[in-house]
Design an enzyme around this catalytic site. Sequence first.
Site, PDB file in Angstrom:
ATOM      1  CG  ASP A  25     -15.461  11.008 -15.164  1.00 37.89           C
ATOM      2  OD1 ASP A  25     -15.696  10.364 -16.387  1.00 37.89           O
ATOM      3  OD2 ASP A  25     -16.879  10.829 -14.207  1.00 37.89           O
ATOM      4  CE  LYS A 130     -16.509   7.416 -14.978  1.00 35.48           C
ATOM      5  NZ  LYS A 130     -17.782   8.487 -13.896  1.00 35.48           N
ATOM      6  CB  VAL A 158     -11.161  15.479 -12.413  1.00 33.29           C
ATOM      7  CG1 VAL A 158      -9.941  16.255 -13.057  1.00 33.29           C
ATOM      8  CG2 VAL A 158     -12.798  15.623 -13.577  1.00 33.29           C
ATOM      9  CB  CYS A 163     -14.569   9.456 -11.291  1.00 33.19           C
ATOM     10  SG  CYS A 163     -16.541   9.725 -11.039  1.00 33.19           S
TER      11      CYS A 163
HETATM   12  N1  TIU Z   1     -16.016  12.284 -11.594  1.00 28.98           N
HETATM   13  C1  TIU Z   1     -16.159  12.833 -10.885  1.00 28.98           C
HETATM   14  O1  TIU Z   1     -15.149  12.714  -9.770  1.00 28.98           O
HETATM   15  N2  TIU Z   1     -17.317  13.194 -10.172  1.00 28.98           N
HETATM   16  C2  TIU Z   1     -17.871  13.522  -9.184  1.00 28.98           C
HETATM   17  O2  TIU Z   1     -19.209  13.912  -8.656  1.00 28.98           O
HETATM   18  N3  TIU Z   1     -16.712  14.209  -8.386  1.00 28.98           N
HETATM   19  C3  TIU Z   1     -16.596  15.230  -7.637  1.00 28.98           C
HETATM   20  O3  TIU Z   1     -15.499  15.423  -6.688  1.00 28.98           O
HETATM   21  N4  TIU Z   1     -17.974  15.733  -6.646  1.00 28.98           N
END
Ligand code: TIU
Length: 222
Positions: A25, A130, A158, A163
Amino acid sequence: MPILACALPSPFAFEARTTALVVIDMQRDFIEPGGFGAALGNDVSLLNAIVPDVARLLRHAREHGWFVVHTRESHAADLSDCPPAKRLRGRPSARIGDEGPMGRILVRGEPGNAIIDALVPVGGELVIDKPGKGAFYATRLGEALAQRGITHLVFAGVTTEVCVQTSMREANDRGYDCLLIEDATASYFPAFKEATLAMIRSQGGIVGWTASLSQLLESETS
Ligand code: TIU
């Protein structure tokens, strides 16, 4: 066979032909102002700081012939894959599907949903959209890895405790040996990142291993 002797909690051995890098992500929606992460009230600059290290890791994986996977958290334009429980959670300044400065928040194909320019996928790499936090839920990732005989996954991206951790736990339950590169992952909450790294490698590596990027780079050249 490369071995990361200093990985925690124990040495991590792997082979390039059965290893995949999974970059979670690294999208404008999380890293740039005006996206989903910012709408949730977060300081997105903390995530931007890891981009050079993720780029180095990506270059390393490409040079060594690892299979490379990129994920994007995203939803269909009609939000049919976004449960109300996810869309209506909390009090963000903009919800999933709302119009923002980079297009509709967390919607597939919108400018904000793209992977950032510095880490753009190249030909032969797999891009997984996803709808959940985990990379295996409602995706074809499991089949794609099985087809290629992948047994080891190296994670980056991240956010560490959302995630990345969810995906790593899903992978661990599916029998993969999983390594998280410490400097190639970030959270909006530094304490949550540190806690996640500690959880992963606790109890003899209950979820997997962690190592620094320099330890990985040295392991491949020795
Ligand atoms: N990619 C991911 O971690 N999605 C999130 O929503 N992360 C947050 O920390 N909000």
